[in-house]
Write a protein that holds these residues in place. Structure first.
Motif, PDB file in Angstrom:
ATOM      1  N   CYS A   1      -1.177  -6.821   0.087  1.00  7.68           N
ATOM      2  CA  CYS A   1      -1.399  -5.381  -0.091  1.00  7.68           C
ATOM      3  C   CYS A   1      -2.729  -5.122  -0.800  1.00  7.68           C
ATOM      4  CB  CYS A   1      -0.256  -4.778  -0.918  1.00  7.68           C
ATOM      5  SG  CYS A   1      -0.473  -3.034  -1.267  1.00  7.68           S
ATOM      6  N   ARG A   2      -3.407  -4.062  -0.346  1.00  3.17           N
ATOM      7  CA  ARG A   2      -4.711  -3.747  -0.929  1.00  3.17           C
ATOM      8  C   ARG A   2      -4.667  -2.591  -1.930  1.00  3.17           C
ATOM      9  NH1 ARG A   2      -9.069  -6.084   1.495  1.00  3.17           N
ATOM     10  NH2 ARG A   2      -8.625  -7.343   3.336  1.00  3.17           N
ATOM     11  N   ALA A   3      -3.457  -2.088  -2.181  1.00  2.00           N
ATOM     12  CA  ALA A   3      -3.348  -0.978  -3.141  1.00  2.00           C
ATOM     13  C   ALA A   3      -3.650  -1.478  -4.553  1.00  2.00           C
ATOM     14  CB  ALA A   3      -1.951  -0.381  -3.079  1.00  2.00           C
TER      15      ALA A   3
ATOM     16  N   CYS B   1       2.526  -1.474  -1.182  1.00  2.00           N
ATOM     17  CA  CYS B   1       2.590  -0.017  -1.017  1.00  2.00           C
ATOM     18  C   CYS B   1       3.246   0.338   0.316  1.00  2.00           C
ATOM     19  CB  CYS B   1       1.195   0.587  -1.113  1.00  2.00           C
ATOM     20  SG  CYS B   1       0.145   0.236   0.312  1.00  2.00           S
ATOM     21  N   LEU B   2       3.235  -0.578   1.251  1.00  2.00           N
ATOM     22  CA  LEU B   2       3.818  -0.403   2.595  1.00  2.00           C
ATOM     23  C   LEU B   2       3.077   0.659   3.404  1.00  2.00           C
ATOM     24  CD1 LEU B   2       7.645  -0.560   1.745  1.00  2.00           C
ATOM     25  CD2 LEU B   2       6.097  -2.440   2.252  1.00  2.00           C
ATOM     26  N   GLN B   3       1.933   1.088   2.911  1.00  2.00           N
ATOM     27  CA  GLN B   3       1.177   2.124   3.620  1.00  2.00           C
ATOM     28  C   GLN B   3      -0.223   1.689   3.992  1.00  2.00           C
ATOM     29  OE1 GLN B   3       1.631   5.400   0.768  1.00  2.00           O
ATOM     30  NE2 GLN B   3       2.520   6.566   2.451  1.00  2.00           N
ATOM     31  N   CYS B   4      -0.810   0.786   3.192  1.00  2.00           N
ATOM     32  CA  CYS B   4      -2.196   0.412   3.464  1.00  2.00           C
ATOM     33  C   CYS B   4      -2.255  -0.396   4.765  1.00  2.00           C
ATOM     34  CB  CYS B   4      -2.786  -0.379   2.298  1.00  2.00           C
ATOM     35  SG  CYS B   4      -2.114  -2.050   2.150  1.00  2.00           S
TER      36      CYS B   4
ATOM     37  N   CYS C   1      -0.575  -3.865   4.510  1.00  2.00           N
ATOM     38  CA  CYS C   1       0.893  -3.794   4.523  1.00  2.00           C
ATOM     39  C   CYS C   1       1.406  -3.497   5.927  1.00  2.00           C
ATOM     40  CB  CYS C   1       1.393  -2.705   3.573  1.00  2.00           C
ATOM     41  SG  CYS C   1       1.394  -3.217   1.846  1.00  2.00           S
TER      42      CYS C   1
HETATM   43 ZN   LIG Z   1      -0.245  -2.061   0.780  1.00  2.00          ZN
END
Ligand SMILES: [Zn+2]
Length: 284
Positions: free
Chosen positions: A49-51, A57-60, A63
């Motif tokens: 994850c890059r957050a 984050c399951l959004q980036c 992810c």
């Molecule tokens: Zn992420």
């Protein structure tokens, strides 16, 4: 991600806390009940994850790629044709591990079924689990921890997944609703609520979902106000999608609907009204 997004799961909290403090072990064994393969992907997402915080984050982009199984630095090691993995596969993997990651910080190998790893395979693996390149990470999904050699086990952190809780279904419905809300897409929200209605959602399920959503929005609001707590993914997503004032309104709205659900009105009616009020409150 049914289990992974159940924000009450002990193992999810453990992963998130470890990822937050940069202490996510490079080798994890997943045991216990539930969907271990999805959980393994969740751990891979936490690695990549890059957050800045709240990983995964399951959004980036990273992810999403992991969850869509297209991240070039995640390899799911399995062989649907054979009962056991050929040792050549493990040797090839060992070589692959020494090639630097393509785009992530790490390279993650997911062994989706440890019953496929025979003793020879494990002995070949041991070396890279023990002293492989620093970016290499491993997740072993094991029905029985004893299917792994003690030498491998001693290098890993074992995470036991919780037995599915009775309320998991309802928790998931609440989390799902909050994730849809966080997308800020009025059409998607309407479609989601209509689908619930078509699924013949019962009044008790509706109440449970609204109560769950109230809890999640309250969590999001608290963390937005700087109160550290154990926030689930859905709450994190809400926290990123909305400001404090909007979260306050959302919390108030769900609390009010907990009351509405107690009255004997049709589920369809409540879902319709909820959709309209949500869209209005959040100016979707
Ligand atoms: Zn992420």
């Amino acid at each position: 991600m049914t289990q992974a997004e159940n924000h009450n799961s002990t193992w999810v909290k453990a992963i998130r806390a470890a990822a937050q403090h940069g202490r996510l072990s490079h080798a994890v064994i997943l045991t216990g009940e539930g969907d271990k393969v999805q959980a393994a992907r969740y751990i891979a997402a936490a690695h990549l994850c890059r957050a800045e915080s709240g990983r995964p984050c399951l959004q980036c982009n990273a992810c999403r790629k992991v969850l869509d199984r297209i991240h070039p630095d995640v390899t799911e090691v399995q062989d649907s044709e054979r009962k056991e993995l050929p040792v050549e596969t493990i040797r090839a993997l060992r070589q692959d591990a020494y090639i630097r990651p393509n785009e992530g910080r790490r390279k993650v190998y997911l062994f989706t079924d440890c019953a496929q790893l025979n003793e020879r395979d494990q002995n070949v693996l041991l070396k890279i689990v023990e002293e492989g390149p620093p970016y290499a990470a491993f997740v072993f999904c094991a029905d029985a921890v004893h299917s792994l050699l003690p030498t491998i086990r001693s290098r890993c952190v074992e995470l036991r997944m919780d037995a599915p809780q009775e309320s998991a279904q309802e928790d998931e419905a609440a989390a799902e609703l909050c994730r849809v809300i966080a997308r800020r897409d009025a059409l998607a929200l309407t479609a989601h609520l209509t689908a619930l209605e078509n699924r013949r959602f019962k009044r008790e399920q509706l109440l449970s979902m609204v109560e769950g959503a109230w809890q999640i929005t309250a969590d999001a609001l608290l963390s937005r106000c700087g109160k550290p707590g154990t926030c689930g993914e859905a709450a994190d997503m809400l926290g990123r999608a909305f400001d404090r004032r909007q979260l306050q309104k959302l919390t108030d709205l769900f609390r009010r609907y907990c009351g509405e659900c107690q009255y004997n009105v049709g589920v369809g009616h409540v879902l319709g009204a909820l959709g309209a009020e949500l869209a209005q409150t959040l100016a979707l």
